[in-house]
Design a protein around this motif. Structure first.
Motif, PDB file in Angstrom:
ATOM      1  N   ASN A 191      37.886  -7.896   8.362  1.00  0.00           N
ATOM      2  CA  ASN A 191      37.435  -8.661   9.232  1.00  0.00           C
ATOM      3  C   ASN A 191      38.163  -8.042  10.828  1.00  0.00           C
ATOM      4  O   ASN A 191      37.144  -8.590  11.529  1.00  0.00           O
ATOM      5  N   TYR A 192      38.982  -7.764  10.668  1.00  0.00           N
ATOM      6  CA  TYR A 192      39.574  -6.926  12.090  1.00  0.00           C
ATOM      7  C   TYR A 192      38.774  -6.252  12.433  1.00  0.00           C
ATOM      8  O   TYR A 192      38.567  -6.046  13.609  1.00  0.00           O
ATOM      9  N   GLN A 193      38.076  -5.773  11.889  1.00  0.00           N
ATOM     10  CA  GLN A 193      38.220  -4.276  12.128  1.00  0.00           C
ATOM     11  C   GLN A 193      36.426  -4.437  12.635  1.00  0.00           C
ATOM     12  O   GLN A 193      35.515  -3.672  13.452  1.00  0.00           O
ATOM     13  N   ALA A 194      35.484  -5.628  11.267  1.00  0.00           N
ATOM     14  CA  ALA A 194      33.672  -5.962  12.317  1.00  0.00           C
ATOM     15  C   ALA A 194      34.522  -6.701  13.843  1.00  0.00           C
ATOM     16  O   ALA A 194      33.696  -6.875  14.052  1.00  0.00           O
ATOM     17  N   ALA A 195      35.540  -7.165  13.999  1.00  0.00           N
ATOM     18  CA  ALA A 195      35.829  -8.360  15.489  1.00  0.00           C
ATOM     19  C   ALA A 195      35.871  -7.335  16.157  1.00  0.00           C
ATOM     20  O   ALA A 195      35.313  -7.898  17.344  1.00  0.00           O
ATOM     21  N   LEU A 196      36.475  -6.118  16.211  1.00  0.00           N
ATOM     22  CA  LEU A 196      36.862  -4.987  17.019  1.00  0.00           C
ATOM     23  C   LEU A 196      35.681  -4.614  17.498  1.00  0.00           C
ATOM     24  O   LEU A 196      35.249  -4.268  18.843  1.00  0.00           O
ATOM     25  N   ASP A 197      34.831  -4.459  16.170  1.00  0.00           N
ATOM     26  CA  ASP A 197      33.261  -3.833  16.135  1.00  0.00           C
ATOM     27  C   ASP A 197      32.847  -5.151  17.325  1.00  0.00           C
ATOM     28  O   ASP A 197      31.677  -4.188  18.570  1.00  0.00           O
ATOM     29  N   ASP A 198      32.922  -6.196  17.165  1.00  0.00           N
ATOM     30  CA  ASP A 198      31.706  -7.078  17.836  1.00  0.00           C
ATOM     31  C   ASP A 198      32.411  -7.511  19.342  1.00  0.00           C
ATOM     32  O   ASP A 198      31.850  -7.154  20.033  1.00  0.00           O
ATOM     33  N   TYR A 199      33.569  -7.167  19.255  1.00  0.00           N
ATOM     34  CA  TYR A 199      34.129  -7.273  20.572  1.00  0.00           C
ATOM     35  C   TYR A 199      33.450  -6.049  22.036  1.00  0.00           C
ATOM     36  O   TYR A 199      33.527  -6.646  22.817  1.00  0.00           O
ATOM     37  N   GLY A 200      33.362  -4.918  21.360  1.00  0.00           N
ATOM     38  CA  GLY A 200      33.076  -4.239  21.819  1.00  0.00           C
ATOM     39  C   GLY A 200      31.279  -4.153  21.640  1.00  0.00           C
ATOM     40  O   GLY A 200      31.053  -3.606  23.056  1.00  0.00           O
ATOM     41  N   LEU A 236      37.258 -13.722  24.123  1.00  0.00           N
ATOM     42  CA  LEU A 236      37.655 -13.133  23.552  1.00  0.00           C
ATOM     43  C   LEU A 236      38.502 -12.004  24.257  1.00  0.00           C
ATOM     44  O   LEU A 236      39.847 -11.736  23.494  1.00  0.00           O
ATOM     45  N   LYS A 237      38.399 -11.492  25.288  1.00  0.00           N
ATOM     46  CA  LYS A 237      39.116 -10.378  25.798  1.00  0.00           C
ATOM     47  C   LYS A 237      41.293 -10.907  26.088  1.00  0.00           C
ATOM     48  O   LYS A 237      41.766 -10.222  26.395  1.00  0.00           O
ATOM     49  N   GLN A 238      40.742 -12.887  25.927  1.00  0.00           N
ATOM     50  CA  GLN A 238      42.026 -13.361  25.779  1.00  0.00           C
ATOM     51  C   GLN A 238      43.613 -12.483  24.575  1.00  0.00           C
ATOM     52  O   GLN A 238      44.768 -12.615  25.262  1.00  0.00           O
ATOM     53  N   PHE A 239      42.534 -11.930  23.412  1.00  0.00           N
ATOM     54  CA  PHE A 239      43.465 -11.663  22.391  1.00  0.00           C
ATOM     55  C   PHE A 239      43.759  -9.878  22.721  1.00  0.00           C
ATOM     56  O   PHE A 239      44.640  -9.053  21.953  1.00  0.00           O
ATOM     57  N   PHE A 240      43.858  -9.101  24.046  1.00  0.00           N
ATOM     58  CA  PHE A 240      43.610  -8.317  23.958  1.00  0.00           C
ATOM     59  C   PHE A 240      45.066  -8.311  25.709  1.00  0.00           C
ATOM     60  O   PHE A 240      43.874  -8.101  26.131  1.00  0.00           O
ATOM     61  N   ALA A 241      46.089  -7.597  25.570  1.00  0.00           N
ATOM     62  CA  ALA A 241      47.333  -7.760  25.818  1.00  0.00           C
ATOM     63  C   ALA A 241      46.728  -6.374  27.080  1.00  0.00           C
ATOM     64  O   ALA A 241      46.269  -5.218  26.620  1.00  0.00           O
ATOM     65  N   ARG A 242      47.323  -6.699  28.216  1.00  0.00           N
ATOM     66  CA  ARG A 242      46.761  -5.703  29.566  1.00  0.00           C
ATOM     67  C   ARG A 242      48.697  -5.604  30.231  1.00  0.00           C
ATOM     68  O   ARG A 242      48.686  -6.366  30.593  1.00  0.00           O
ATOM     69  N   SER A 243      48.355  -4.000  30.065  1.00  0.00           N
ATOM     70  CA  SER A 243      49.199  -3.725  31.191  1.00  0.00           C
ATOM     71  C   SER A 243      49.133  -3.615  32.626  1.00  0.00           C
ATOM     72  O   SER A 243      47.334  -3.603  32.668  1.00  0.00           O
ATOM     73  N   GLY A 244      49.761  -2.701  33.208  1.00  0.00           N
ATOM     74  CA  GLY A 244      49.454  -2.570  34.667  1.00  0.00           C
ATOM     75  C   GLY A 244      47.684  -1.762  35.092  1.00  0.00           C
ATOM     76  O   GLY A 244      46.727  -1.970  36.042  1.00  0.00           O
ATOM     77  N   THR A 245      47.729  -0.664  34.286  1.00  0.00           N
ATOM     78  CA  THR A 245      47.316   0.003  33.736  1.00  0.00           C
ATOM     79  C   THR A 245      45.648  -0.497  32.750  1.00  0.00           C
ATOM     80  O   THR A 245      45.710  -1.150  31.933  1.00  0.00           O
ATOM     81  N   ALA A 246      44.839  -0.391  33.252  1.00  0.00           N
ATOM     82  CA  ALA A 246      43.491  -0.383  32.119  1.00  0.00           C
ATOM     83  C   ALA A 246      43.774   0.886  30.759  1.00  0.00           C
ATOM     84  O   ALA A 246      43.852   2.002  30.874  1.00  0.00           O
ATOM     85  N   ASP A 287      45.590  -1.196  15.883  1.00  0.00           N
ATOM     86  CA  ASP A 287      46.535  -1.507  15.741  1.00  0.00           C
ATOM     87  C   ASP A 287      46.066  -3.162  14.556  1.00  0.00           C
ATOM     88  O   ASP A 287      45.598  -4.234  15.357  1.00  0.00           O
ATOM     89  N   THR A 288      45.971  -2.904  13.448  1.00  0.00           N
ATOM     90  CA  THR A 288      46.055  -4.290  12.690  1.00  0.00           C
ATOM     91  C   THR A 288      46.642  -4.698  12.557  1.00  0.00           C
ATOM     92  O   THR A 288      48.230  -4.913  12.254  1.00  0.00           O
ATOM     93  N   PRO A 289      46.935  -6.210  13.124  1.00  0.00           N
ATOM     94  CA  PRO A 289      47.669  -7.111  13.155  1.00  0.00           C
ATOM     95  C   PRO A 289      48.475  -7.617  12.506  1.00  0.00           C
ATOM     96  O   PRO A 289      48.083  -7.739  11.634  1.00  0.00           O
ATOM     97  N   GLU A 290      49.367  -8.296  12.690  1.00  0.00           N
ATOM     98  CA  GLU A 290      50.502  -8.854  11.481  1.00  0.00           C
ATOM     99  C   GLU A 290      49.500 -10.308  11.217  1.00  0.00           C
ATOM    100  O   GLU A 290      49.679 -10.956  11.891  1.00  0.00           O
TER     101      GLU A 290
END
Length: 164
Positions: A115-124, A144-154, A160-163
């Motif tokens: 499910n997580y890999q498919a969700a990543l594919d769909d996000y891409g 969807l982008k709220q689930f991906f942390a952003r630091s100062g650089t793109a 990684d598979t979340p816990e």
């Protein structure tokens, strides 16, 4: 590069799911008399029978079976044997159930990964379509982008598979 997906293609259909849930219900009902809810303190107090103490119990049981004349006469040996057999039977059932639980957790882990890999594919895909201003994809991408942390650089999304 696309990750490995569909690691577990075995799925529970409604009939199999219903059958398993019914079996669990029957098991729960059959074990109703064994349902005790010990407090952590009670578990600590009564759970002191470690492996060494189990060996002691087994040796006393063997002596009582093979040389009952050496056993304490004022003990309820029938109750001792009932406890012994119940403990042995429960231990075997617990071992079997733990093996089943491990297998179910492993199967669930593979489904989670898929499910997580498919969700990543769909996000891409969503990110790609949102960049091209395709209708509706900007809103989906923003959600969807709220689930991906952003630091100062793109950077690329964390894959990684979340816990779970």
């Amino acid at each position: 590069m696309m990750g490995i997906t569909n690691l577990n293609n075995s799925h529970l259909d409604n009939a199999k799911l219903s059958s398993i849930l019914n079996a669990i219900t029957i098991l729960e009902m059959e074990l109703e008399n064994f349902n005790f809810n010990l407090s952590p303190q009670d578990r600590k107090r009564y759970g002191s029978i470690n492996e060494q103490n189990k060996l002691l119990v087994n040796k006393v049981y063997d002596y009582n079976k093979n040389q009952p004349n050496l056993s304490a006469p004022d003990m309820d040996w029938q109750e001792f044997e009932n406890d012994y057999n119940s403990r042995r039977n429960l231990e075997g059932m617990i071992s079997r159930l733990n093996a089943l639980i491990t297998k179910m957790v492993d199967a669930k882990t593979l489904h989670d990964y898929d499910n997580y890999q498919a969700a990543l594919d769909d996000y891409g895909f969503t990110s790609y379509k949102a960049g091209g201003s395709a209708a509706g994809f900007q809103t989906k991408y923003a959600e969807l982008k709220q689930f991906f942390a952003r630091s100062g650089t793109a950077k690329k999304p964390d894959t990684d598979t979340p816990e779970l």
